[in-house]
Design a protein around this motif. Structure first.
Motif, mmCIF file in Angstrom:
data_model
loop_
_atom_site.group_PDB
_atom_site.id
_atom_site.type_symbol
_atom_site.label_atom_id
_atom_site.label_comp_id
_atom_site.label_asym_id
_atom_site.label_seq_id
_atom_site.Cartn_x
_atom_site.Cartn_y
_atom_site.Cartn_z
ATOM 1 N N PRO A 61 -1.508 -15.363 -15.047
ATOM 2 C CA PRO A 61 -2.222 -14.085 -15.037
ATOM 3 C C PRO A 61 -1.599 -13.140 -16.061
ATOM 4 C CG PRO A 61 -1.738 -14.790 -12.802
ATOM 5 C CD PRO A 61 -1.079 -15.774 -13.709
ATOM 6 N N GLY A 62 -2.420 -12.541 -16.875
ATOM 7 C CA GLY A 62 -1.903 -11.610 -17.867
ATOM 8 C C GLY A 62 -1.563 -12.259 -19.195
ATOM 9 N N GLU A 63 -1.562 -13.602 -19.237
ATOM 10 C CA GLU A 63 -1.233 -14.269 -20.488
ATOM 11 C C GLU A 63 -2.422 -14.952 -21.124
ATOM 12 O OE1 GLU A 63 1.965 -16.975 -19.862
ATOM 13 O OE2 GLU A 63 3.374 -15.389 -19.354
ATOM 14 N N CYS A 64 -3.600 -14.791 -20.497
ATOM 15 C CA CYS A 64 -4.770 -15.502 -20.989
ATOM 16 C C CYS A 64 -5.037 -15.132 -22.439
ATOM 17 C CB CYS A 64 -5.990 -15.173 -20.137
ATOM 18 S SG CYS A 64 -7.498 -15.955 -20.723
ATOM 19 N N HIS A 65 -5.244 -16.148 -23.244
ATOM 20 C CA HIS A 65 -5.552 -15.931 -24.649
ATOM 21 C C HIS A 65 -6.841 -15.127 -24.790
ATOM 22 C CE1 HIS A 65 -5.165 -16.962 -28.874
ATOM 23 N NE2 HIS A 65 -6.459 -17.139 -28.890
ATOM 24 N N TYR A 66 -7.686 -15.255 -23.799
ATOM 25 C CA TYR A 66 -8.959 -14.541 -23.817
ATOM 26 C C TYR A 66 -8.952 -13.416 -22.785
ATOM 27 C CZ TYR A 66 -10.177 -18.793 -26.315
ATOM 28 O OH TYR A 66 -10.200 -19.831 -27.197
ATOM 29 N N VAL A 67 -7.804 -12.800 -22.627
ATOM 30 C CA VAL A 67 -7.620 -11.643 -21.777
ATOM 31 C C VAL A 67 -7.735 -11.936 -20.285
ATOM 32 C CG1 VAL A 67 -8.232 -9.232 -21.372
ATOM 33 C CG2 VAL A 67 -8.522 -10.214 -23.661
ATOM 34 N N SER A 68 -8.947 -12.334 -19.843
ATOM 35 C CA SER A 68 -9.127 -12.431 -18.398
ATOM 36 C C SER A 68 -9.876 -13.677 -17.973
ATOM 37 C CB SER A 68 -9.866 -11.187 -17.895
ATOM 38 O OG SER A 68 -11.083 -11.074 -18.613
ATOM 39 N N GLY A 69 -10.077 -14.613 -18.893
ATOM 40 C CA GLY A 69 -10.836 -15.830 -18.569
ATOM 41 C C GLY A 69 -10.241 -16.566 -17.390
ATOM 42 N N ASN A 70 -8.917 -16.579 -17.322
ATOM 43 C CA ASN A 70 -8.271 -17.323 -16.242
ATOM 44 C C ASN A 70 -8.534 -16.688 -14.885
ATOM 45 O OD1 ASN A 70 -6.753 -15.121 -16.956
ATOM 46 N ND2 ASN A 70 -4.771 -16.146 -16.790
ATOM 47 N N LEU A 71 -8.669 -15.368 -14.868
ATOM 48 C CA LEU A 71 -8.932 -14.691 -13.603
ATOM 49 C C LEU A 71 -10.365 -14.958 -13.141
ATOM 50 C CD1 LEU A 71 -7.081 -11.354 -14.349
ATOM 51 C CD2 LEU A 71 -6.246 -13.350 -13.103
ATOM 52 N N VAL A 72 -11.276 -14.952 -14.131
ATOM 53 C CA VAL A 72 -12.669 -15.288 -13.834
ATOM 54 C C VAL A 72 -12.712 -16.684 -13.232
ATOM 55 C CG1 VAL A 72 -14.922 -15.748 -14.861
ATOM 56 C CG2 VAL A 72 -13.544 -13.832 -15.691
ATOM 57 N N ALA A 73 -11.971 -17.597 -13.870
ATOM 58 C CA ALA A 73 -11.957 -18.977 -13.408
ATOM 59 C C ALA A 73 -11.422 -19.048 -11.988
ATOM 60 C CB ALA A 73 -11.087 -19.821 -14.334
ATOM 61 N N ARG A 74 -10.342 -18.326 -11.751
ATOM 62 C CA ARG A 74 -9.701 -18.379 -10.456
ATOM 63 C C ARG A 74 -10.651 -17.945 -9.335
ATOM 64 N NH1 ARG A 74 -4.470 -19.529 -8.479
ATOM 65 N NH2 ARG A 74 -4.832 -19.489 -6.254
ATOM 66 N N ARG A 75 -11.371 -16.863 -9.603
ATOM 67 C CA ARG A 75 -12.305 -16.341 -8.602
ATOM 68 C C ARG A 75 -13.411 -17.351 -8.323
ATOM 69 N NH1 ARG A 75 -13.941 -10.960 -10.994
ATOM 70 N NH2 ARG A 75 -12.418 -11.682 -12.378
ATOM 71 N N ARG A 76 -13.967 -17.845 -9.426
ATOM 72 C CA ARG A 76 -15.055 -18.793 -9.338
ATOM 73 C C ARG A 76 -14.607 -20.026 -8.557
ATOM 74 N NH1 ARG A 76 -15.976 -20.096 -14.987
ATOM 75 N NH2 ARG A 76 -16.932 -18.083 -15.376
ATOM 76 N N PHE A 77 -13.378 -20.419 -8.837
ATOM 77 C CA PHE A 77 -12.821 -21.608 -8.241
ATOM 78 C C PHE A 77 -12.652 -21.454 -6.730
ATOM 79 C CE2 PHE A 77 -9.569 -24.771 -7.452
ATOM 80 C CZ PHE A 77 -10.064 -25.828 -8.182
ATOM 81 N N ALA A 78 -12.188 -20.296 -6.317
ATOM 82 C CA ALA A 78 -11.965 -20.046 -4.889
ATOM 83 C C ALA A 78 -13.280 -20.173 -4.125
ATOM 84 C CB ALA A 78 -11.354 -18.667 -4.702
#
Lengths: 256, 1025, 155
Positions: free
Chosen positions: C85-102
């Motif tokens: 979290p906070g290191e995504c090359h695309y700012v927040s893609g990983n957080l979007v992924a995480r939510r979607r994944f849950a």
């Protein structure tokens, strides 16, 4: 093996059609008597005698080989006998290297008019070989054969044949850069190349059936192990051998 | 100097004395084609200069091409170097002159005329295909120089299989001229009448990167090199370890080909040795010996390596961790001693080593192989070159450079990089190379772009409507892949896959001969998709994309299968399962490739300005370097004044003062019209991308807001001194840090009375919380000890150390300190020194230090007037927030993590962002300056261009499917998507789109897709199972 | 866990069941996790060979549909890994992924897919060791669950 006193040498003679063969005929016409040990192969010129044929003779059980041609300057093909001279010199050096008496090979000149000289030559050579004894005396035949085959293969390589063929031109006229190569320098390269090919071929023969370590090969061949290591490096690079197994701390090589 | 406009910034008096701006030549000569020369050439060529590389051997690559692996990452040396060599080899504006030497030089900075003599090669480089037929038949045995005499090559030869340029040559010294090669050559490339050639090059600047020679180990006759067959040098051992070496990477010894179990490494052979005249430290041997020990162990599990060393000089970034791993994971034995002699058992050819152990006992031990860690030294050839160019050398024959100008020779316009100026490792060399390029660029910036050609590609083939025709190239990577994965099996398997019309194995798919081969196969088999199964696309994809583009295919019709980094290397003990995995990975790649479509790259404009974060030495140097090149710079400093860490350094090892240099530098920066300085400033936000960044800065006490736009960011946030909490620091005023001591010494606050001073090294370094070495503290301690002795020779100075790491030329001052009576006492982790306050015999309170003295074998007590702690360097806290804003990583220690430890030491994987100075890791003044210039050079490869090509991977909207719901707009972090209210569809701004695909994965009607990673492509991969 | 332990761990997995080896598909983001996997390679940190990697620009690129599709194709377990979290090359893609994944995970549980088959992790470019640990753990867990039965076509 028959004891030496009963030993009858088997000798192969390569005779050039124009001088030596005619000389031999003259000996017959003149009824000069000489020993029966020699079997003759007629060739058009002593220059035709490929070093591999000399080894072929030894491999097939000959105790001595003689190559006879026209006297220097008399060659029917102008320079064939000069080539023969250079070639047989290399053969002798390798014979010595592999532990076969170089005297088992005779190169000499007999003209069409020298029937008597021919008879004397056969007699002398037969006696010499008789004195040397059988080729395979005191040696395991198998090892001797491997040596001879490896030597024959050394002379069959393209690069050694090229050198054999180019020697006269390079030493007497000049190489591709227009420089004359000294006989000494040429011999160094020529003999070095032949020996290397010989060691390489012996290694290949040794590891045909068994996987062996460099040390084992060196013991078998009686060659320093560091030289065997160098040859193995080249053989592995060419894809001729590979390490088949590693036992204890010895990588063992086998022919592919 | 005629100054106006952009050029008005060049103020260096040396350069001012050179050719007028208008007539400077936009070309640079690089002498030496090793990794340094290659890097400098690429930087220069990329930023608009014509480059000539002159190398005395038959191909470029230098020593690095001979190495097996590189420390501390164990990256395969050839794998990381080869792409750069290939790039150099095919760069339109780099001309490589091999077998060439500099004959003479005339002219001055800005306009040199250099005569280059080219030895004949007798083989036409243009015609030679590198097929090797000639070498196969050549009857002459000559030593294989590249394999360090361990194997043989023919008189016609190529230096190594991946050589650039890949063309054979004839070694006239051994060739007897039999003519066989000519008869074998089908390409008709052999010309025996080739003559020595001469070229005159007109260049504006010269960069010297000739490297150094290895020390001739036979001079140290006690080690038996040259006499005993199993005593070899480290570079020979490097060849033995290499997959392309004589034993194909098996650890075998030269005398009999046996596997040596007991291997000894003897350090400092020809280094730190006054008897052979090389009293300097060669800087890299401790690390390379450890690396060789580790790799030997990896190749052959039962090898038992022992390293005999004096001090373990693992001072670089992440080096200490490597040593720890070598000890603990690999069981490498380290013995601290000087080896007195080596003798050979004539029977077994094993070797006996005699040495004095730490307890002072003479020990004899037997080994199967002895590796001598040879140092570097200057050579006859290098002295000759220096003489011809009329540049000064130092006492050791290294290029003489001033500390504050580490890249400049004594002659203006001639710059230096790499080991020629002092022994150094690959990343230092690469940094200096880029730095030297920046010097040349600064000098020649008015002529930038005047002598270059631009690349013309063949038109792109239309493949629309054609069924996929896929070619698969599987790399052995020496034995890196082939040693685990059954490569022929994978090749066979690939042939059975749908759409695959061709497949083959290569020894190194990345080598330049293979690039040629790939192009041939594309033509021959009419391939329209290419797959390479080798290493990681993160390093090698661009190389192969370039190759297929050159044969008329769109770059994006390429796919890689990572069967090395993520397969053979991580499943080394399961060859069958690894082969199975490699087959799967190739099949997945084929599944994706069959759906690939050509993509276009958008051209992005570049704002030709830079942002430098940090106003210390590195920041100011890089800002100036950019300004010299005519680029505007914003310099952001958090403090009220410029100077950073350097403000606390008052003098140097040689005793010279720094103050004037610092003042000069600040003055230059302040007076430079191209540099705008923000003091007491804080960066609040950075947005944008390479070429187009936007940064919000809060300035001064009242946080005045300012927004700037720039094309690149240079991170130079520096380091701070560790604040000790041990040894009574902060509690007793007589306990100081080195910086505090230096402050007192320089302000003459130190009385002339003789003092007892005890210095303790590694405070806040190499411990549990700071596991790294701070690199400079040993030199700092030596420097201050010498100063104390200078103030009063009667002062007693003790330095309690773990390893003295005065690498390179600094070793000289360590020796000097010993000579002047400074006492060095070694301690280790188990018996650290203890400092207490106690009452002295006279009744006063003194500081008492207890430490175990290994020489005496007992604990000793030293009473001291002062205790000086050599506190390490720690990264500033603010690094964390900056890293987040820039989206670049920090390493575990909190320093910035560069893109590649060896070959991209100032870059980040995020384009347009660079790092230099102590923000990267603790380093010296020279190193900071070199790196700062390097960062400027790398940055200028972007700033010098009008536009850069953006990635082709971007989002794409299918209008007919889109219902304009706006979900994609919500997830897009770049505000790259808008809804066209009229048409009710989403519209992507391709310049802003970074190609993450968050929108694609969110879109319900599958209207928005990501080019290069489409739903169809990825599902095809999944379906392949 | 050290790499030595991981080695013995994967060895144990081998010994447990010679007949069945799970197939795990990993979606790794190009900038962090894929680089972390490369780093594991550079460090020669060994892990089980059951994993197949699909490189995606960002974990945010991973469409839930891909995961279902994978299970249908006989993949036994899935790993999606992105930047911290906070290191995504695309700012927040990983957080979007995480939510979607849950969301997807709870849905999957509802239809009877064991939660252990779907895994999400953060692995940075500097975490080669962590990557190998994550892979070892996921493989171990999926192995314990046995082959995927639900969703597989034709069964």
């Amino acid at each position: 093996m028959a004891p030496t006193e009963e030993f009858e040498p088997r000798i192969l003679g390569f005779l050039c059609n124009w001088c030596s063969y005619a000389g031999a005929d003259l000996a017959g016409v003149s009824r000069f008597q000489y020993p029966t040990n020699v079997r003759i192969i007629r060739v058009m010129c002593s220059g035709r005698v490929d070093p591999t044929l000399v080894f072929e003779g030894f491999i097939n059980g000959m105790d001595g080989v003689m190559v006879l041609g026209c006297h220097p300057g008399d060659c029917h093909y102008l320079t064939g006998n000069y080539y023969a001279e250079r070639r047989m010199k290399s053969v002798k050096s390798i014979l010595e290297y592999i532990g076969v008496e170089p005297d088992r090979l005779l190169l000499d000149w007999v003209s069409a008019a020298e029937g008597e000289r021919y008879a004397a030559m056969v007699k002398g050579f037969t006696e010499k070989i008789r004195g040397l004894g059988p080729l395979d005396k005191e040696k395991p035949v198998e090892e001797l054969m491997q040596k001879l085959i490896a030597a024959r293969e050394a002379f069959a390589q393209h690069r050694t044949r090229w050198l054999v063929g180019k020697e006269k031109e390079m030493v007497e006229e000049g190489n591709v850069f227009g420089d004359k190569v000294s006989q000494e320098e040429f011999d160094k390269v020529m003999i070095g190349s032949l020996r290397k090919e010989y060691v390489t071929n012996r290694i290949l023969l040794s590891v045909k059936d068994d996987a062996l370590s460099a040390r084992e090969i060196a013991n078998r061949l009686g060659v320093p192990s560091k030289d065997v290591v160098r040859s193995l490096i080249n053989l592995e690079r060419d894809g001729s051998v590979a390490v088949a197994e590693v036992s204890d701390s010895s990588p063992k090589y086998r022919r592919i | 100097m005629g100054v106006k406009g952009k050029e008005s910034t060049i103020v260096d008096p040396k350069i001012a004395a050179s050719t007028p701006v208008s007539s400077r030549i936009g070309a640079v000569l690089v002498v030496g084609g090793g990794v340094g020369g290659v890097q400098a050439a690429l930087d220069l060529a990329e930023s608009g200069f014509k480059v000539y590389i002159v190398d005395s051997t038959s191909s470029i690559g230098g020593v690095m091409a001979q190495l097996d692996k590189t420390f501390p990452t164990n990256d395969c040396s050839m794998c990381i170097l080869s792409p750069k060599l290939v790039e150099c080899g095919r760069h339109l504006n780099i001309e490589i002159l091999t077998c060439s030497e500099i004959e003479g030089i005339t002219g001055k900075a800005g306009d040199f005329k250099v005569t280059v003599k080219q030895r004949p090669k007798y083989i036409d480089v243009e015609k030679c295909t590198g097929c090797s037929e000639c070498a196969k038949y050549c009857p002459v045995d000559a030593i294989d120089v590249f394999n360090e005499g361990l194997s043989e090559r023919a008189a016609v030869y190529v230096k190594y299989p991946q050589a650039v340029p890949l063309a054979y040559m004839i070694d006239r010294d051994v060739c007897i001229g039999c003519g066989l090669c000519e008869s074998m050559c089908l390409a008709d490339a052999i010309h025996y009448d080739d003559q020595e050639g001469e070229r005159e090059l007109n260049v504006g600047a010269i960069i010297l990167a000739p490297g150094l020679e290895e020390f001739d180990a036979s001079i140290k006759s006690e080690y038996g090199y040259g006499k005993f067959r199993n005593v070899i040098t480290s570079i020979e051992f490097e060849r033995i370890l290499s997959a392309s070496g004589p034993f194909r990477g098996r650890v075998q010894r030269p005398s009999d080909g046996e596997i040596p179990r007991r291997i000894a490494f003897i350090q400092c052979v020809g280094s730190r040795d006054t008897t052979c005249g090389n009293s300097y430290c060669s800087s890299v041997c401790c690390m390379y010996a450890t690396k060789e020990a580790v790799i030997a162990k990896e190749h052959q599990k039962d090898v038992e390596p022992t390293i005999f060393y004096i001090d373990m000089r693992s001072y670089g970034k992440d080096f200490d961790k490597y040593i720890e791993r070598a000890k603990e994971e690999y069981g490498v034995r380290f013995i601290r001693c000087r080896v007195s002699s080596v003798s050979e058992d004539p029977e077994t050819k094993n070797l006996r080593i005699r040495y004095e152990n730490e307890e002072g006992k003479i020990v004899e031990e037997e080994f199967d192989l002895v590796v001598l860690s040879v140092g570097f030294e200057s050579s006859e050839g290098i002295r000759e070159l220096a003489y011809r160019l009329d540049i000064e050398l130092d006492e050791y024959g290294f290029c003489k450079t001033p500390i504050f100008h580490p890249l400049e020779t004594s002659k203006p316009g001639i710059f230096v990089c790499g080991a020629f100026s002092s022994p150094k490792d690959i990343p230092e060399t690469v940094m200096q190379a880029s730095g030297a390029a920046a010097c040349a660029e600064g000098l020649l910036s008015p002529s930038r772009g005047t002598l270059i050609k631009s690349k013309e590609y063949p038109g792109e083939r239309t493949i629309r409507g054609q069924p996929p025709r896929i070619g698969v190239f599987v790399c052995h990577c020496g034995i890196n892949i082939g040693g685990v994965v059954d490569v022929p099996n994978v090749v066979e398997y690939a042939r059975t896959l749908p759409h695959v019309v061709y497949s083959e194995a290569n020894l190194y798919t990345c080598s330049s001969d293979t690039q040629k081969l790939i192009k041939e196969k594309i033509e021959e088999y009419d391939l329209n998709r290419v797959i390479v199964a080798s290493c990681t696309p993160r390093t090698h994809e661009p190389l192969f994309q370039e190759t297929i583009r050159e044969s008329g295919l769109n770059r994006y019709l390429f796919e890689m299968a990572n069967i090395r980094d993520q397969c053979s290397w991580v499943h080394m003990h399961e060859p069958e399962a690894a082969t199975e995995k490699a087959r799967d990975l190739v099949r997945m790649a084929v599944a994706k490739a069959s759906k690939l479509e050509p993509l276009e790259r958008l051209s992005l404009s570049v704002i030709p300005r830079g942002l430098v974060v940090g106003g210390g030495l590195a920041g100011m140097t890089s800002a100036l370097a950019l300004a010299e090149q005519g680029f505007q710079v914003y310099l952001v400093e958090k403090e009220k004044e410029l100077g950073g860490f350097l403000r606390h350094i008052h003098y140097l090892l040689d005793g010279s003062e720094t103050k004037k240099h610092l003042e000069d530098l600040i003055e230059k920066v302040q007076s430079n019209k191209m540099i705008e300085i923000f003091l007491e400033a804080k960066i609040e936000e950075i947005s944008g991308y390479v070429g187009n960044f936007k940064t919000a800065i809060a300035i001064g006490e009242d946080r005045e807001k300012r927004e700037v736009e720039h094309g690149v960011v240079l991170v130079a946030t520096g380091g701070e001194e560790y604040h000790p909490d041990q040894h009574l620091y902060g509690k007793d005023p007589r306990v100081l840090t080195q910086l505090e001591l230096e402050e007192r010494l320089s302000s003459k606050k130190f009385s002339g009375e003789p003092q007892n001073v005890v210095m303790i090294q590694c405070i806040g370094s190499r411990d549990d919380t700071h596991p790294y070495c701070s690199r400079m503290c040993c030199s700092e301690a030596v420097k201050n000890a010498l100063k104390l002795k200078e103030v009063n020779p009667k002062s007693e100075v003790f330095i309690l150390y773990r390893d003295i790491r005065t690498y390179g030329i600094a070793e000289k001052y360590y020796l000097k300190a010993r000579e002047e009576g400074v006492t060095f006492i070694r301690y280790n982790d188990t018996n650290e020194p203890r400092v207490v306050e106690q009452t002295s015999d006279e009744g006063g309170k003194v500081l008492a230090i207890t430490v175990f003295d290994p020489t005496l074998g007992e604990e000793i007590l030293i009473e001291a007037d002062f205790v000086v702690l050599s506190a390490g360097v720690v990264p500033p806290k603010a690094n964390e927030s900056l890293a987040k804003m820039l989206k670049v990583p920090l390493n575990e220690d909190g320093f910035f993590l560069e893109a590649h430890v060896k070959l991209r030491p100032v870059d980040f994987s995020t384009e347009g962002v660079f790092v230099c100075g102590m923000a990267h890791a603790p380093k010296s003044i020279e190193e900071s300056i070199s790196q700062a210039r390097a960062a400027a050079s790398r940055a200028s490869t972007i700033l010098a261009r009008d536009a850069i090509e953006a990635e082709g991977v971007t989002a794409d909207v299918n209008d007919r499917r889109c219902n304009g719901c706006g979900l994609c707009v919500l997830v897009c972090a770049y505000n790259a998507i808008e809804i066209d209210e009229e048409k009710k569809v989403a519209v992507v701004n391709t310049a802003l789109c970074k190609g993450c695909g968050a929108c694609t994965a969110t879109c319900r009607p599958a209207a928005i897709d990501l080019r290069g990673f489409t739903n169809e492509q990825l599902v095809s991969v999944i379906n392949s199972f | 866990m050290t790499s030595v332990e991981i080695k013995s761990e994967s060895k144990k997995i081998e010994d447990m069941d010679k007949e069945w080896e799970p197939k795990v598909l990993a979606f790794l983001c190009n900038w962090c996790s894929y680089a972390g996997a490369d780093l594991a390679g550079i460090g020669r940190i060994q892990y089980p060979p059951n994993i197949r990697v699909i490189r995606v620009p960002c974990s945010g690129r991973v469409n839930p549909f891909f995961l279902i599709k994978s299970l249908q194709c006989g993949i036994d377990g899935i790993l999606v890994s992105g930047c911290h979290p906070g290191e995504c090359h695309y700012v927040s893609g990983n957080l979007v992924a995480r939510r979607r994944f849950a969301v997807l995970k709870s849905l999957m549980e509802y239809i009877g897919i064991e939660p252990g088959r779907l895994n999400f992790s953060w692995v940075s470019a500097a975490e080669g060791e962590k990557f190998s640990r994550v892979v070892s753990e996921v493989v171990k867990e999926v192995k314990a669950l046995g082959p995927v039965k639900r969703l597989v076509k034709g069964e």
